[in-house]
Design an enzyme around this catalytic site. Structure first.
Site, short mmCIF file in Angstrom:
data_model
loop_
_atom_site.label_atom_id
_atom_site.label_comp_id
_atom_site.label_asym_id
_atom_site.label_seq_id
_atom_site.Cartn_x
_atom_site.Cartn_y
_atom_site.Cartn_z
N ARG A 97 0.56 -5.27 -12.85
CA ARG A 97 -0.09 -5.80 -12.44
C ARG A 97 -1.25 -6.51 -13.67
O ARG A 97 -2.73 -7.01 -13.64
CB ARG A 97 -1.62 -5.27 -11.64
CG ARG A 97 -0.25 -4.97 -10.38
CD ARG A 97 -0.19 -5.63 -9.37
NE ARG A 97 0.32 -5.41 -8.09
CZ ARG A 97 1.23 -5.01 -8.01
NH1 ARG A 97 2.17 -5.42 -8.56
NH2 ARG A 97 1.63 -4.83 -6.56
N SER A 109 -3.86 -4.11 -1.85
CA SER A 109 -4.01 -2.90 -2.31
C SER A 109 -5.42 -3.21 -3.22
O SER A 109 -5.30 -4.34 -4.33
CB SER A 109 -2.82 -2.68 -3.34
OG SER A 109 -2.29 -2.50 -3.13
N GLU A 112 -7.38 -3.07 -8.62
CA GLU A 112 -6.43 -4.19 -8.73
C GLU A 112 -7.39 -5.27 -8.38
O GLU A 112 -7.44 -6.20 -8.74
CB GLU A 112 -5.81 -3.53 -7.86
CG GLU A 112 -4.61 -3.92 -8.34
CD GLU A 112 -3.79 -5.23 -7.40
OE1 GLU A 112 -2.69 -6.10 -7.86
OE2 GLU A 112 -4.12 -5.04 -6.42
#
Ligand code: EPU
Length: 338
Positions: free
Chosen positions: A162, A234, A334
């Site tokens: 990510r 998420s 995130e």
């Protein structure tokens, strides 16, 4: 190109936070983007995609930019390889649908991820054993400092979990992704090793369309649809910890519970944050207008549609404190907080 002052951002972030920005600009082409006078914009300036990985924590005091550059073009074919150029403003799942429709392999496991193509490179989106970096060949950007187009080959993008250079200081405010060249394949390349994907496929004949259909069904089953309920997917990253911390987690939960883990190099272990959050008792927990999703506790939802940023942040902090106290692990969000 459209420029609006005092713009309500509720429709531009999937968490549906009711916040505004002083100025909102949507442009339709590279030429339009080049025309924007960056020196003249109300600061700070932030570029967004579908707003599916963002928590607006308050009204934004400057300019928000959004791309409507939308095209999908086959640009080169050599053997089984097909290079496809895609505009940053294309909905990522529309690109996945297009590729599956063409019988091309590559993005099928990334089906049904919310977000747009430009952000897929910034965020290196990933799901079911595939990350955007696996299919990205070149990222084309507008350099707002030098006022010219430039390009980054995948190897120059610093892709990680990510992560990419486009998220880092000095780079993130300078370059705007305009389009991406993806490397797809006519030759079968199914990736079925993540979780229960192979099982979920059953005896379907392997094709990009069949995998796309299966992945979409799995996601629909587990994750809230951002069209129905506000969320940003998420909320936390899955923590990567040394083996002694993993052993501590095992000791805390006790011998009867199996601790899910992915063993990486250098003695590091990735533990699903969903597991840790569930163990702390947050799964399905509602707090005012926000809640932890009952089928996947890694997701925080705007349960009533009226959630305020502070309510999300309060729940986020409670989860972080609880996981830290119980397991000694600090969860990292995130979702980008703006
Ligand atoms: N788990 C639990 N309890 C639950 C749900 C899951 O303990 O209620 C544990 C299970 O052990 C499960 C494991 O968590 O096997 C992993 O769950 P899942 O496959 O749902 O994936 P994840 O690691 O929680 C990541 C991505 C998702 C992506 C899925 C599938 C991150 C931060 N998230 O979640 O991405 O869809 O894998 O590949 O890496 C997103 O980034 O917004 C996103 C949704």
């Amino acid at each position: 190109m459209e420029k609006t002052y005092s713009f309500d951002l509720s429709g531009k972030n999937t968490f549906r936070m009711k916040v505004s920005c002083r100025c909102f600009i949507e442009y339709d082409s590279i030429a339009d983007l080049i025309d924007i006078d960056f020196e003249d914009l109300l600061r700070p300036v932030k570029h967004i995609g579908a707003g599916s990985n963002i928590l607006f924590t308050e009204d934004f005091p400057g300019t928000i930019l959004h791309s409507r550059i939308k095209f999908i073009e086959r640009i080169k074919e050599e053997g089984d390889e097909v290079l496809v150029s895609v505009g940053a403003g294309v909905v990522f799942d529309d690109f996945c649908a297009w590729a599956a429709g063409e019988g091309l392999w590559g993005p099928e496991n990334l089906s049904h991820i919310p977000g747009e193509v430009g952000a897929s490179a910034v965020q290196n989106v990933g799901a079911y054993g595939v990350e955007a970096k696996d299919i990205i060949k070149t990222v084309f950007c507008y350099d707002t400092l030098e006022e010219e187009m430039t390009r980054f080959e995948a190897s120059e993008c610093g892709f990680g979990y990510r992560d990419s250079i486009f998220k880092h200081e000095g780079v993130k405010d300078r370059y705007i992704v305009t389009h991406i060249v993806f490397r797809l394949s006519k030759a079968p390349a199914p990736k079925l090793d993540y979780g229960h994907i192979r099982e979920a496929l059953g005896d379907k004949e392997l094709s990009p369309a069949a995998i796309r259909e299966t992945i979409t069904a799995v996601r629909r089953d587990k994750l809230p649809e951002v069209t129905d309920l506000g969320s940003a997917g998420s909320f936390f990253k899955n923590p990567v910890v040394p083996e002694d911390i993993y052993n501590k987690v095992k000791a805390v939960v006790g011998g009867d519970v199996k601790v899910p883990a992915y063993f990486l190099e250098d003695g590091l272990v990735k533990i699903p944050a969903a597991f840790l959050i569930e163990q702390c008792g947050f799964k399905g927990r509602r707090s005012g207008n926000v809640a932890v999703w009952d089928k996947q506790p890694l997701v925080i939802v705007n349960a009533t549609g009226r959630a305020l940023p502070d309510e999300v942040i309060t729940l986020e902090n409670k989860i972080r404190v609880s996981v830290r106290e119980k397991f000694g692990i600090s969860l990292v969000p995130e979702v980008e907080h703006i």
